[in-house]
Design a protein around this motif. Structure first.
Motif, PDB file in Angstrom:
ATOM      1  N   GLU A  13      -6.313 -15.389   5.751  1.00  0.00           N
ATOM      2  CA  GLU A  13      -7.276 -14.772   6.662  1.00  0.00           C
ATOM      3  C   GLU A  13      -8.706 -14.764   6.114  1.00  0.00           C
ATOM      4  OE1 GLU A  13      -5.781 -11.101   8.511  1.00  0.00           O
ATOM      5  OE2 GLU A  13      -3.787 -11.744   7.946  1.00  0.00           O
ATOM      6  N   ASN A 105       3.496 -16.944  11.603  1.00  0.00           N
ATOM      7  CA  ASN A 105       2.169 -16.603  11.101  1.00  0.00           C
ATOM      8  C   ASN A 105       1.116 -17.721  11.171  1.00  0.00           C
ATOM      9  OD1 ASN A 105       0.500 -16.927   8.392  1.00  0.00           O
ATOM     10  ND2 ASN A 105       0.412 -14.790   9.019  1.00  0.00           N
ATOM     11  N   LEU A 168      -4.796   1.517   1.108  1.00  0.00           N
ATOM     12  CA  LEU A 168      -3.367   1.794   0.914  1.00  0.00           C
ATOM     13  C   LEU A 168      -2.518   0.577   1.293  1.00  0.00           C
ATOM     14  CD1 LEU A 168      -4.615   4.349   2.991  1.00  0.00           C
ATOM     15  CD2 LEU A 168      -2.890   5.466   1.623  1.00  0.00           C
ATOM     16  N   SER A 175      -3.689 -11.312  -2.027  1.00  0.00           N
ATOM     17  CA  SER A 175      -3.518 -11.776  -0.642  1.00  0.00           C
ATOM     18  C   SER A 175      -4.811 -12.310  -0.028  1.00  0.00           C
ATOM     19  CB  SER A 175      -3.014 -10.632   0.235  1.00  0.00           C
ATOM     20  OG  SER A 175      -4.028  -9.663   0.448  1.00  0.00           O
ATOM     21  N   SER A 178      -6.315  -8.998   4.777  1.00  0.00           N
ATOM     22  CA  SER A 178      -5.647  -9.178   6.061  1.00  0.00           C
ATOM     23  C   SER A 178      -6.134  -8.118   7.037  1.00  0.00           C
ATOM     24  CB  SER A 178      -4.141  -9.054   5.843  1.00  0.00           C
ATOM     25  OG  SER A 178      -3.465  -9.255   7.061  1.00  0.00           O
ATOM     26  N   ASP A 203      -0.801   2.652  -4.140  1.00  0.00           N
ATOM     27  CA  ASP A 203       0.212   1.580  -4.150  1.00  0.00           C
ATOM     28  C   ASP A 203       1.303   1.958  -5.145  1.00  0.00           C
ATOM     29  OD1 ASP A 203       1.503  -1.069  -4.668  1.00  0.00           O
ATOM     30  OD2 ASP A 203      -0.177  -1.879  -3.524  1.00  0.00           O
ATOM     31  N   ARG A 205       2.722   0.063  -6.920  1.00  0.00           N
ATOM     32  CA  ARG A 205       2.559  -0.830  -8.073  1.00  0.00           C
ATOM     33  C   ARG A 205       1.088  -0.789  -8.512  1.00  0.00           C
ATOM     34  NH1 ARG A 205       3.036  -6.135  -7.556  1.00  0.00           N
ATOM     35  NH2 ARG A 205       2.061  -6.081  -5.496  1.00  0.00           N
ATOM     36  N   PRO A 221       7.211   4.722  -1.971  1.00  0.00           N
ATOM     37  CA  PRO A 221       7.194   3.817  -0.821  1.00  0.00           C
ATOM     38  C   PRO A 221       7.571   4.532   0.481  1.00  0.00           C
ATOM     39  CG  PRO A 221       8.203   2.720  -2.691  1.00  0.00           C
ATOM     40  CD  PRO A 221       7.951   4.141  -3.112  1.00  0.00           C
ATOM     41  N   ARG A 295      -2.768  -1.671   4.791  1.00  0.00           N
ATOM     42  CA  ARG A 295      -2.238  -2.966   5.209  1.00  0.00           C
ATOM     43  C   ARG A 295      -0.734  -3.049   4.993  1.00  0.00           C
ATOM     44  NH1 ARG A 295      -0.847  -5.605   8.153  1.00  0.00           N
ATOM     45  NH2 ARG A 295      -1.383  -7.762   8.484  1.00  0.00           N
ATOM     46  N   GLY A 297       1.802  -2.876   3.143  1.00  0.00           N
ATOM     47  CA  GLY A 297       2.686  -1.864   2.557  1.00  0.00           C
ATOM     48  C   GLY A 297       2.788  -0.610   3.407  1.00  0.00           C
ATOM     49  N   LEU A 617      -0.968 -14.707  -5.819  1.00  0.00           N
ATOM     50  CA  LEU A 617      -2.126 -15.496  -5.374  1.00  0.00           C
ATOM     51  C   LEU A 617      -1.749 -16.923  -4.963  1.00  0.00           C
ATOM     52  CD1 LEU A 617      -5.181 -15.335  -5.070  1.00  0.00           C
ATOM     53  CD2 LEU A 617      -5.415 -15.917  -7.476  1.00  0.00           C
ATOM     54  N   ASN A 621       3.468 -16.853   2.081  1.00  0.00           N
ATOM     55  CA  ASN A 621       4.755 -16.527   2.679  1.00  0.00           C
ATOM     56  C   ASN A 621       5.820 -17.508   2.180  1.00  0.00           C
ATOM     57  OD1 ASN A 621       3.635 -14.310   3.891  1.00  0.00           O
ATOM     58  ND2 ASN A 621       3.096 -15.394   5.743  1.00  0.00           N
ATOM     59  N   HIS A 685       8.838 -11.892  -1.204  1.00  0.00           N
ATOM     60  CA  HIS A 685       9.538 -12.545  -0.100  1.00  0.00           C
ATOM     61  C   HIS A 685       9.120 -14.015  -0.049  1.00  0.00           C
ATOM     62  CE1 HIS A 685       5.653 -12.135   1.833  1.00  0.00           C
ATOM     63  NE2 HIS A 685       6.067 -12.916   2.805  1.00  0.00           N
TER      64      HIS A 685
HETATM   65  N1  LIG Z   1      -1.287 -15.241  -1.913  1.00  0.00           N
HETATM   66  C1  LIG Z   1      -0.839 -14.864  -0.723  1.00  0.00           C
HETATM   67  N2  LIG Z   1      -1.731 -14.419   0.165  1.00  0.00           N
HETATM   68  C2  LIG Z   1      -1.305 -14.026   1.370  1.00  0.00           C
HETATM   69  C3  LIG Z   1       0.045 -14.133   1.781  1.00  0.00           C
HETATM   70  C4  LIG Z   1       0.971 -14.606   0.816  1.00  0.00           C
HETATM   71  O1  LIG Z   1       2.188 -14.708   1.079  1.00  0.00           O
HETATM   72  N3  LIG Z   1       0.498 -14.955  -0.412  1.00  0.00           N
HETATM   73  N4  LIG Z   1       0.445 -13.726   3.021  1.00  0.00           N
HETATM   74  C5  LIG Z   1      -0.579 -13.465   4.005  1.00  0.00           C
HETATM   75  C6  LIG Z   1      -0.093 -12.542   5.022  1.00  0.00           C
HETATM   76  S1  LIG Z   1       0.909 -13.178   6.239  1.00  0.00           S
HETATM   77  C7  LIG Z   1      -0.439 -11.227   5.066  1.00  0.00           C
HETATM   78  S2  LIG Z   1       0.093 -10.233   6.337  1.00  0.00           S
HETATM   79  C8  LIG Z   1      -1.335 -10.648   4.067  1.00  0.00           C
HETATM   80  C9  LIG Z   1      -0.898  -9.294   3.547  1.00  0.00           C
HETATM   81  O2  LIG Z   1      -1.896  -8.815   2.720  1.00  0.00           O
HETATM   82  P1  LIG Z   1      -1.703  -7.463   1.907  1.00  0.00           P
HETATM   83  O3  LIG Z   1      -1.448  -6.364   2.847  1.00  0.00           O
HETATM   84  O4  LIG Z   1      -2.833  -7.307   0.984  1.00  0.00           O
HETATM   85  O5  LIG Z   1      -0.318  -7.775   1.194  1.00  0.00           O
HETATM   86  P2  LIG Z   1       0.329  -7.573  -0.234  1.00  0.00           P
HETATM   87  O6  LIG Z   1      -0.356  -8.366  -1.251  1.00  0.00           O
HETATM   88  O7  LIG Z   1       1.785  -7.811  -0.023  1.00  0.00           O
HETATM   89  O8  LIG Z   1       0.061  -6.052  -0.568  1.00  0.00           O
HETATM   90  C10 LIG Z   1       0.852  -5.022  -0.071  1.00  0.00           C
HETATM   91  C11 LIG Z   1       0.926  -3.952  -1.124  1.00  0.00           C
HETATM   92  O9  LIG Z   1       1.600  -2.834  -0.581  1.00  0.00           O
HETATM   93  C12 LIG Z   1       2.299  -2.218  -1.630  1.00  0.00           C
HETATM   94  N5  LIG Z   1       3.288  -1.329  -1.030  1.00  0.00           N
HETATM   95  C13 LIG Z   1       4.593  -1.542  -0.766  1.00  0.00           C
HETATM   96  N6  LIG Z   1       5.123  -0.463  -0.173  1.00  0.00           N
HETATM   97  C14 LIG Z   1       4.147   0.446  -0.059  1.00  0.00           C
HETATM   98  C15 LIG Z   1       4.077   1.768   0.474  1.00  0.00           C
HETATM   99  O10 LIG Z   1       5.038   2.320   0.999  1.00  0.00           O
HETATM  100  N7  LIG Z   1       2.866   2.387   0.434  1.00  0.00           N
HETATM  101  C16 LIG Z   1       1.773   1.826  -0.128  1.00  0.00           C
HETATM  102  N8  LIG Z   1       0.616   2.509  -0.143  1.00  0.00           N
HETATM  103  N9  LIG Z   1       1.819   0.590  -0.662  1.00  0.00           N
HETATM  104  C17 LIG Z   1       2.978  -0.085  -0.615  1.00  0.00           C
HETATM  105  C18 LIG Z   1       2.863  -3.365  -2.411  1.00  0.00           C
HETATM  106  O11 LIG Z   1       3.186  -2.952  -3.732  1.00  0.00           O
HETATM  107  C19 LIG Z   1       1.713  -4.362  -2.355  1.00  0.00           C
HETATM  108  O12 LIG Z   1       0.895  -4.292  -3.484  1.00  0.00           O
HETATM  109  O13 LIG Z   1      -1.468 -11.521   2.975  1.00  0.00           O
HETATM  110  C20 LIG Z   1      -1.812 -12.840   3.381  1.00  0.00           C
HETATM  111  N10 LIG Z   1      -2.231 -13.551   2.217  1.00  0.00           N
END
Ligand SMILES: Nc1nc2c(c(=O)[nH]1)N[C@H]1C(S)=C(S)[C@@H](COP(=O)(O)OP(=O)(O)OC[C@H]3O[C@@H](n4cnc5c(=O)[nH]c(N)nc54)[C@H](O)[C@@H]3O)O[C@H]1N2
Ligand SMILES: Nc1nc2c(c(=O)[nH]1)N[C@H]1C(S)=C(S)[C@@H](COP(=O)(O)OP(=O)(O)OC[C@H]3O[C@@H](n4cnc5c(=O)[nH]c(N)nc54)[C@H](O)[C@@H]3O)O[C@H]1N2
Ligand code: SF4
Ligand SMILES: [Mo]
Length: 734
Positions: A13, A105, A168, A175, A178, A203, A205, A221, A295, A297, A617, A621, A685
């Motif tokens: 994105e 996606n 959050l 990523s 997003s 987070d 993590r 979580p 986002r 999470g 990074l 997906n 995943h």
């Molecule tokens: N490199 C890379 N980039 C991507 C993607 C990819 O697969 N790889 N996918 C793309 C897509 S489709 C999307 S939608 C975006 C997503 O973009 P982001 O939303 O930034 O996704 P993530 O990096 O998975 O970060 C989600 C975070 O949520 C945390 N988390 C898990 N459960 C919870 C919870 O209950 N509460 C809180 N506060 N945190 C929690 C996780 O530990 C993780 O660090 O990224 C996009 N960009």
């Protein structure tokens, strides 16, 4: 001889502008385009390897048709004829409702996805529509729909101007962001801190993003709404709520309902100390400008819609909605269609589990049920476009088995993977560089107002359809026009229809014009480009076919290969508010009703481990693992666990462990990591490659396991139908 071309990166994105050096049809080098008005030279490892992805020898170059059980290369004419035969047969026997659609996606990143999925679903005429939204951002659409009346009116954090960002469940350092399109997200966060602003990351993590923040808070979580309700409670209790003007309604209701959610009570559920919850409230209210951003999470979680709502509630209560530095609404150059009907969900329901429709879709968590369960309306055929639900949706193995029972399956996809291996026909889109690019889906979520079009870098080989043409052709076939129909017919029909409505609309710059004359003025190399020209010219900053000289058109974007920067976001709430009350609904009834589920959830004992995901990074997906330079290294399918938990269980680094949930078990390698909070484990995943009949020869070397073997299709965010992918109860054994 080499040449240079400029093109938007279609992989995430952040929409970075790329400078691509080619020798003939081969990519020699990819760099960030330093002159790009938005990304200014930024790129990440994925963008840098776009050439390898584009020229991956495992990408399909011809359609495949199942003959005697074997997927066999055929001509495009044969493939389209087989699609016509397959779809007609299922429609004749079981009706249109028996065709399921799943859109993945990458449709958010292609012109084909942006312009042709609507016509395709309309032509197929089914309500069995599913997409990656219900394993992603759907809760945000639902909360936006209920608050602002328009499910696409999602506030974007004004990253470049805010003084305080509470983030959050997002990790943009991996990523790249997003629902907040911001090339060089990391640089923008560093700039926020450099100008004296603050970044707080919540987070389970301690992510790389947390590493550059002022503070990082671990959270259990799935419990973000408790934390956010504690903040809302404090805002009211300490008189920190801004006086909102009469465009807002529901403040008094919020005050009453927040009373019971004291920081002390919330702390015991979410694990964030009460004093910290109060501090967050004071900081958000005290900062000159502030914004909350949540986002994946927080979205693919048990209370996804509640959390999505609370994120915007806090931004609003602190006076930061629709103002610079706060949560702003994006303004895409191609225009924002004003939502006219009052937003609602549940206009129809899924057959087997009676789950409500949201934004025209059913939850993909129930797709396998709809395929497996006999009866009137059973899904007997499936069309997937740019999707890999076997690896991306809950109980992937269950869906995998269900796909094998379909009467007909069609996939538009460049790879033979876990999902498409079940197809009867696979139609591969051409090379990425053979497609034009415009971010229909993403520019409305950009942190600046930008416009950019990339024409195809390479010509399409003769006889090869673009993805736009493939999808247009499918729509025409579904509409009964036959496999021989010219895809341009569809575009001309849409252009004619749009112009007819525009000339009849007194507020349109072309009011009273002649549609046929206007259609002739459109420029562009084909139907998709002509439609884009039309959208741009009638859009927010369009030239209105001459009524607004200097306004946007396709030609203006073609003349600006590094894009056009139209400035920072501007307040625009008044123009998009579409609720029945005409006000921002801060306490929409369906959301308030869902608080009872939240109250019940607070008493649930949370012992054992809960599973969350993570991104790296160098992944995208499920489909970037076939590029050698992106596989391996830190990008591994390991189970991360806090070292204290590991030693308590007597588990050692590198040993194989079994992870078991209600629905499935996987065996994977343990990686103790102090970055993860006790009681939580994390598995990325998108892995689980190398199934029989797939062809991704690099990915299968680091096959990993399918994390969605563990995710439970019964666990959904009830309001939106979004799958719970974070916060899954699991057991880990050596
Ligand atoms: N490199 C890379 N980039 C991507 C993607 C990819 O697969 N790889 N996918 C793309 C897509 S489709 C999307 S939608 C975006 C997503 O973009 P982001 O939303 O930034 O996704 P993530 O990096 O998975 O970060 C989600 C975070 O949520 C945390 N988390 C898990 N459960 C919870 C919870 O209950 N509460 C809180 N506060 N945190 C929690 C996780 O530990 C993780 O660090 O990224 C996009 N960009
Ligand atoms: N456990 C768990 N599961 C998750 C997530 C998570 O964080 N944890 N994240 C979820 C999220 S945010 C998302 S968005 C979904 C993604 O879910 P999906 O979209 O179903 O899965 P992707 O892995 O993105 O698969 C994309 C497919 O599109 C194909 N493709 C790539 N480029 C093109 C193209 O230009 N045209 C066409 N026609 N096809 C193309 C690829 O070969 C691949 O088959 O996964 C979700 N699943
Ligand atoms: S950050 Fe996203 S858009 Fe930018 S180069 Fe990387 S993958 Fe492409
Ligand atoms: Mo996503």
């Amino acid at each position: 001889m080499t040449r240079t071309a400029y093109r938007t990166c279609p992989l995430c994105e952040a929409v970075c502008g790329l400078e691509i050096t080619l020798s003939g049809r081969d990519v020699v080098r990819v760099r960030g385009d330093r002159d790009d008005v938005f990304s200014r030279g930024f790129l990440c490892p994925k963008g840098a390897t776009l050439g390898d992805l584009d020229q991956d020898p495992d990408r399909l170059t011809e359609p495949l048709l199942r003959r005697d059980g074997v997927l066999t290369p055929v001509s495009w004419d044969e493939a389209f004829a087989a699609v016509e035969a397959g779809l007609s047969r299922v429609i004749a026997e079981h009706g249109r409702e028996s065709i399921g659609l799943y859109f993945g996606n990458p449709n958010a990143h292609t012109l084909g996805g942006g312009l042709y999925l609507g016509p395709l679903r309309k032509a197929i005429g089914t309500r069995n529509v599913y997409s990656a939204a219900s394993v992603d951002q759907l809760p945000k659409h639902v909360s936006a729909g209920l608050m602002f009346g328009d499910p696409t009116a999602i506030p974007v954090p004004d990253l470049d101007r805010t003084d305080y960002l509470l983030m959050l469940g997002a990790n943009p350092l991996e990523s790249n962001g997003s629902l907040c399109t911001a090339p060089d997200f990391p640089g923008r966060l560093k700039a926020l801190r450099a100008r004296g602003g603050q970044l707080v990351v919540v987070d389970p993590r301690r992510t790389r993003t947390a590493g550059i923040a002022d503070r990082h808070l671990f959270i259990r979580p799935g419990t973000d709404p408790y934390l956010l309700l504690g903040i809302v409670h404090t805002l009211f209790a300490e008189n920190l709520v801004t006086d909102l003007d009469d465009r807002f309604t529901g403040v008094d209701e919020l005050r009453v309902l927040a009373e019971e959610f004291s920081p002390a009570a919330m702390a015991s559920v979410c694990g964030v100390p009460a004093e910290e919850i109060e501090t967050l409230a004071r900081e958000l209210a005290g900062a000159p400008t502030a914004v909350v951003y949540g986002r994946i999470g927080t979205s693919t979680a048990e209370f996804g819609t509640l959390t999505s709502w609370l994120v915007d509630v806090i931004t609003a209560l602190t006076g930061n909605l629709d103002r610079p530095g706060g949560g702003m609404f994006g303004m895409p150059p191609h225009g924002r269609t004003r939502w006219r009907k009052p937003f609602t969900t549940g206009r129809w329901r899924s057959r087997v589990r009676d789950l409500p429709e949201a934004i025209g879709e059913l939850p993909v968590a129930t797709l396998a049920d709809e395929i497996r369960t006999p009866g009137e309306g059973q899904v007997r055929a499936l069309v997937t476009v740019a999707g890999n639900p076997v690896l991306s949706t809950p109980d992937g193995p269950g869906l995998d088995a269900a796909l094998g029972t379909l009467d007909f399956m069609l996939s538009v996809d460049p790879y033979l993977n876990a999902t498409t291996r079940h197809a009867d026909v696979i139609l591969p889109p051409p090379r990425i560089l053979e497609a034009g690019h415009y971010d229909v889906a993403l520019l409305g979520f950009a942190v600046r107002r930008v416009a950019r079009y990339s024409p195809p870098v390479l010509d399409l080989p003769a006889g090869r359809p673009s993805e736009a043409q493939i999808l247009a052709k499918l729509a025409l076939i579904a509409a009964g026009q036959g496999a021989g129909a010219d895809p341009e017919l569809l575009d001309e029909g849409i252009i004619g229809g749009t112009l007819a409505r525009a000339v009849a609309d007194p507020s349109s710059p072309v009011h009273g014009g002649d549609p046929a004359v206007l259609a002739k003025e459109l420029t562009g190399a084909g139907g998709a480009e002509r439609r884009l020209d039309l959208m741009l010219r009638l859009g927010t900053y369009g030239d209105g076919f001459g009524a607004q000289p200097g306004g946007l058109s396709l030609q203006r974007l073609l003349d600006a290969p590094h894009g056009l920067d139209l400035g920072p976001l501007e307040p625009t709430l008044d123009a998009l508010l579409a609720t029945a009350s005409g006000k921002v609904e801060l306490a929409p009834a369906p959301i308030v009703a869902d608080l009872s589920r939240l109250r019940a959830g607070a008493d649930v004992r949370r012992d054992g481990f809960v599973l969350v995901g993570r991104r790296n990074l160098r992944t995208n997906n499920s489909w970037s693992h076939n590029v050698p330079t992106l596989a391996g290294g830190s990008n591994r399918c390991t189970l991360q666990m806090n070292p204290e938990d590991a030693s308590r269980l007597g588990l050692a680094a590198g040993q194989e462990v079994r992870v078991r949930s209600r629905v499935g078990t996987v065996a994977t390698v343990l990686e103790p990591s102090a970055t993860i909070m006790p009681g939580v484990v994390s598995l990325p995943h998108g892995f689980g490659h190398g199934l029989p009949g797939t062809r991704q020869r690099v990915a299968e070397q680091t096959a990993g396991v399918n994390a969605n073997t563990l995710t439970d299709p019964e666990l959904i965010d009830v309001l939106s139908g979004t799958a719970v992918l974070n916060g899954i109860p699991v057991e880990v054994v050596g």
